[in-house]
Each structure stands twice: as structure tokens, then as C-alpha cells.
Design a protein around this motif. Structure first.
Motif, PDB file in Angstrom:
ATOM      1  N   LEU A 169      28.916  59.719 112.494  1.00  0.00           N
ATOM      2  CA  LEU A 169      28.512  58.577 111.558  1.00  0.00           C
ATOM      3  C   LEU A 169      26.786  58.917 111.214  1.00  0.00           C
ATOM      4  O   LEU A 169      26.233  59.259 112.099  1.00  0.00           O
ATOM      5  CB  LEU A 169      28.488  57.231 112.617  1.00  0.00           C
ATOM      6  CG  LEU A 169      28.347  56.107 111.437  1.00  0.00           C
ATOM      7  CD1 LEU A 169      29.096  55.610 110.336  1.00  0.00           C
ATOM      8  CD2 LEU A 169      28.483  54.762 112.436  1.00  0.00           C
ATOM      9  N   GLY A 170      26.534  58.681 110.074  1.00  0.00           N
ATOM     10  CA  GLY A 170      25.145  58.932 109.649  1.00  0.00           C
ATOM     11  C   GLY A 170      24.785  60.318 109.316  1.00  0.00           C
ATOM     12  O   GLY A 170      23.762  60.511 108.870  1.00  0.00           O
ATOM     13  N   THR A 174      28.829  56.871 105.970  1.00  0.00           N
ATOM     14  CA  THR A 174      28.455  55.361 106.360  1.00  0.00           C
ATOM     15  C   THR A 174      29.646  54.775 107.199  1.00  0.00           C
ATOM     16  O   THR A 174      29.228  53.806 107.835  1.00  0.00           O
ATOM     17  CB  THR A 174      27.947  54.606 105.247  1.00  0.00           C
ATOM     18  OG1 THR A 174      29.285  54.576 104.192  1.00  0.00           O
ATOM     19  CG2 THR A 174      26.871  54.823 104.565  1.00  0.00           C
ATOM     20  N   ALA A 175      30.904  55.343 107.178  1.00  0.00           N
ATOM     21  CA  ALA A 175      31.970  54.832 108.021  1.00  0.00           C
ATOM     22  C   ALA A 175      32.880  55.706 108.140  1.00  0.00           C
ATOM     23  O   ALA A 175      33.149  56.656 107.447  1.00  0.00           O
ATOM     24  CB  ALA A 175      32.372  53.720 107.029  1.00  0.00           C
ATOM     25  N   VAL A 222      31.508  57.900 102.138  1.00  0.00           N
ATOM     26  CA  VAL A 222      30.302  58.616 101.702  1.00  0.00           C
ATOM     27  C   VAL A 222      29.435  57.808 100.972  1.00  0.00           C
ATOM     28  O   VAL A 222      29.940  57.306  99.718  1.00  0.00           O
ATOM     29  CB  VAL A 222      30.109  59.923 101.183  1.00  0.00           C
ATOM     30  CG1 VAL A 222      29.051  60.648 101.008  1.00  0.00           C
ATOM     31  CG2 VAL A 222      31.075  60.846 102.500  1.00  0.00           C
ATOM     32  N   TYR A 223      28.009  57.524 101.278  1.00  0.00           N
ATOM     33  CA  TYR A 223      27.128  56.765 100.481  1.00  0.00           C
ATOM     34  C   TYR A 223      26.115  57.653  99.725  1.00  0.00           C
ATOM     35  O   TYR A 223      25.556  58.555 100.354  1.00  0.00           O
ATOM     36  CB  TYR A 223      26.339  55.884 101.325  1.00  0.00           C
ATOM     37  CG  TYR A 223      25.298  55.196 100.260  1.00  0.00           C
ATOM     38  CD1 TYR A 223      23.867  55.607 100.652  1.00  0.00           C
ATOM     39  CD2 TYR A 223      25.675  53.959  99.435  1.00  0.00           C
ATOM     40  CE1 TYR A 223      23.027  54.523  99.724  1.00  0.00           C
ATOM     41  CE2 TYR A 223      24.869  53.344  98.697  1.00  0.00           C
ATOM     42  CZ  TYR A 223      23.252  53.567  98.988  1.00  0.00           C
ATOM     43  OH  TYR A 223      22.219  52.982  97.993  1.00  0.00           O
ATOM     44  N   ARG A 264      31.330  68.876 103.637  1.00  0.00           N
ATOM     45  CA  ARG A 264      30.612  70.015 104.374  1.00  0.00           C
ATOM     46  C   ARG A 264      29.463  69.445 104.892  1.00  0.00           C
ATOM     47  O   ARG A 264      28.510  68.535 104.256  1.00  0.00           O
ATOM     48  CB  ARG A 264      30.453  71.315 103.532  1.00  0.00           C
ATOM     49  CG  ARG A 264      29.183  71.155 102.391  1.00  0.00           C
ATOM     50  CD  ARG A 264      29.318  72.467 101.874  1.00  0.00           C
ATOM     51  NE  ARG A 264      28.200  72.418 100.572  1.00  0.00           N
ATOM     52  CZ  ARG A 264      28.223  73.208  99.625  1.00  0.00           C
ATOM     53  NH1 ARG A 264      28.948  74.069  99.510  1.00  0.00           N
ATOM     54  NH2 ARG A 264      27.130  73.259  98.660  1.00  0.00           N
ATOM     55  N   LEU A 265      28.834  69.997 105.974  1.00  0.00           N
ATOM     56  CA  LEU A 265      27.483  69.613 106.401  1.00  0.00           C
ATOM     57  C   LEU A 265      26.216  69.898 105.407  1.00  0.00           C
ATOM     58  O   LEU A 265      26.215  71.268 105.061  1.00  0.00           O
ATOM     59  CB  LEU A 265      27.137  70.126 107.782  1.00  0.00           C
ATOM     60  CG  LEU A 265      25.832  69.915 108.445  1.00  0.00           C
ATOM     61  CD1 LEU A 265      25.915  68.397 108.905  1.00  0.00           C
ATOM     62  CD2 LEU A 265      25.642  70.825 109.730  1.00  0.00           C
TER      63      LEU A 265
END
Length: 296
Positions: free
Chosen positions: A82-83, A100-101, A110-111, A127-128
Motif C-alpha cells: 500500500l502506498g 491506494t488499496a 491504483v490512483y 511494476r515498481l
């Protein structure tokens, strides 16, 4: 309910390694099977997150110097958190956003700050997020404090197991016509470190006076696999070993017949043969000093 696997058998993947000298490198391979998934009763965790584990076969890494046996390893799929800032594959491109969730079953919300939208994605579409700064990626590829949906190699290394005289084992061969099969044998003696004299239990010597003795390296020797289910208890698409021509050959149950009879398909030879349940066993892999079988 455990999350769905992000990868399926046969999927082409890339595997990263954090071993010294290999950090930042990626190797191609294919998913052989899902080994374990988190459950409510017993969860494996990485950095506080439940993870999935796979058996991977590398395309370009081999167990032997001759390059005849592709390396197989257990690898973990690290979970997003998360985040975290991620790139999401959407409308044919990668878009920067943040998680975000956590929605379960391998899905995340994803926001996107630019469009002020929230969209759901599966982990394989994420992906990161990294930035190219001062001729280097940030965060670096060996960063352990951040999550990643990429499959990351956990290289176990070659097993150091030694076999005692008289131990019942199975032996493989790289000779044409025998690759992929395992044959019953017994350890006669250890010749040197990593090399043994074994006596086959189904092959006779040239003058037919005794069972064949042969020098074999440790990479081609494994213990006898344990029995994991009753004879004949197989289902469609189960991966099995079939006893054929005095060896155990890996295949897939392609048809279930009456009276504990089965058709088995062999990918390597594109053949389909009929067997009784007593001639089959669940396929297992000897990886890192332990037996691995596909999740039931």
C-alpha cells in the motif's frame, strides 16, 4: 481464500537476482508450476507480505558445464505494498500512479494523479516505478525495502548432499533417447567428491553376469521420491512420472479411463501412451535438498 496466482505454467518470465555480481540483471525463463500459495492457516511472508512461490526453469542458465540440463530454481513473487509508486500497463503504455488499496486475489487499486482516476489492476500489469537519475535507476534494482511484482530469484545453490553406500537412488542421463528419465539404482561407493559408482537395478552388464555399474556425478543423482498418494488416484492434467522402458518419464494425464487406466501425454516426444495406475506416480522435483510437488 488465497489469492490467485499471477503466473501460470508455461508463462515466459524474467527473473532478477540479488546475488553479488548479478544485481540489476534479469534472466529469461518459464514457469513450470505454482509451488505454494498463501492460505489463512499458514502464510509465508516476505517483508510482511504473503507471497507466492514458483518453480522456474531458466532459458540460458544450466546446472552442468556441458549446458545439457537447464537450471531449475524455486522463486518468490514479491507482493506490492500500500502506498507504493508503480507503473501500470494501460492503453498500450506504462502510466505512473500509486497503490491506494489492496483488493485481494492479486488485484490492486491504483490512483493516477494526472487524471485523478482510480483503476483496478492485476499484479502482472504493474511494476515498481523507477526514475533514471544520474545515470542510474532509483530505487536501485537490489533495493530490498520496496515491493515488486517481478519474480525474484532466490538461488539456493547446488545441493551438498552426500550419498552413503547402499542408498537407494534414482539416476538421470544426458544421452540421446534417455534425457528426461530417471532410473532406479543403488550407491556402490563414493569415488571422489561429487562422483559415485552406482549399480542400476534394471540394466544388466554386457555379459549379463550382474547389474550394470556406472560412474555418475552428483548432479545426476537424487534420492528415491516418497510416495504421496494411493496408486491410481490421478486426475485429468495431473503431472506424473510413468514407468516405461525401465525408467520414470515425466508426462501429463490426458485421459482418465475405467479400471484405473490412464492415457499420458509426453511433451518431449509428442506421444500419448496408456498406463495402469500402478505404473504412475505424482511428478516431483528434487530442488534445494527437498522434494517439491505441484499444489493440489
Amino acid at each position: 481464500m488465497p489469492p490467485a496466482a499471477s503466473f501460470s505454467p508455461g508463462d515466459a518470465v524474467e527473473i532478477a537476482s540479488n546475488d553479488d555480481g548479478f544485481r540489476g540483471s534479469w534472466f529469461t525463463g518459464i514457469v513450470i508450476r505454482l509451488l505454494s500459495a498463501p492460505s489463512s492457516s499458514g502464510r509465508r511472508k516476505t517483508a510482511g507480505k504473503a507471497t507466492l512461490r514458483y518453480l522456474i526453469q531458466f532459458d540460458t542458465l544450466f546446472e552442468d558445464e556441458a549446458g545439457t540440463k537447464r537450471l531449475m530454481e524455486e522463486v518468490d513473487e514479491r507482493a506490492f505494498k500500500l502506498g507504493e509508486e508503480v507503473d501500470a500497463y494501460y492503453n498500450d503504455g506504462w502510466w505512473e500512479g500509486s497503490i491506494t488499496a489492496e483488493l485481494g486475489s492479486g488485484k490492486f487499486e491504483v490512483y493516477f494523479r494526472a487524471s485523478k482516476e482510480s483503476i483496478q489492476f492485476k499484479s502482472e500489469s504493474l511494476r515498481l516505478h523507477r526514475e533514471w537519475t544520474n545515470n542510474a535507476w532509483f530505487p536501485p534494482f537490489d533495493e530490498e525495502k520496496r515491493g515488486s511484482a517481478a519474480v525474484e530469484a532466490k538461488v539456493a545453490g547446488t545441493t551438498n548432499q552426500r550419498f552413503k553406500k547402499g542408498a537407494l537412488v534414482e539416476v538421470s542421463s544426458d544421452e540421446d533417447g534417455f534425457r528426461g528419465a530417471w532410473f532406479s539404482a543403488k550407491i556402490d561407493k563414493e569415488i571422489s567428491k561429487g562422483k559415485y559408482l552406482v549399480q542400476y537395478q534394471n540394466f544388466r552388464n554386457d555379459d549379463d553376469t550382474n547389474f550394470l555399474l556406472e560412474e555418475i556425478d552428483a548432479l545426476h543423482i537424487r534420492p528415491r521420491p516418497p510416495q504421496t498418494k494411493a496408486s491410481g488416484d490421478f486426475k485429468l492434467l495431473d503431472e506424473v512420472d510413468a514407468l516405461y522402458n525401465d525408467g520414470w518419464w515425466v508426462g501429463v494425464v490426458s485421459k482418465v479411463l475405467k479400471n484405473s487406466r490412464f492415457f499420458v501425454y509426453f511433451r518431449d516426444t509428442n506421444e500419448e501412451l496408456e498406463f495402469s495406475g500402478s505404473e504412475l506416480r505424482p511428478h516431483q522435483e528434487w530442488i534445494g535438498g527437498k522434494w517439491i510437488i505441484a499444489s493440489q
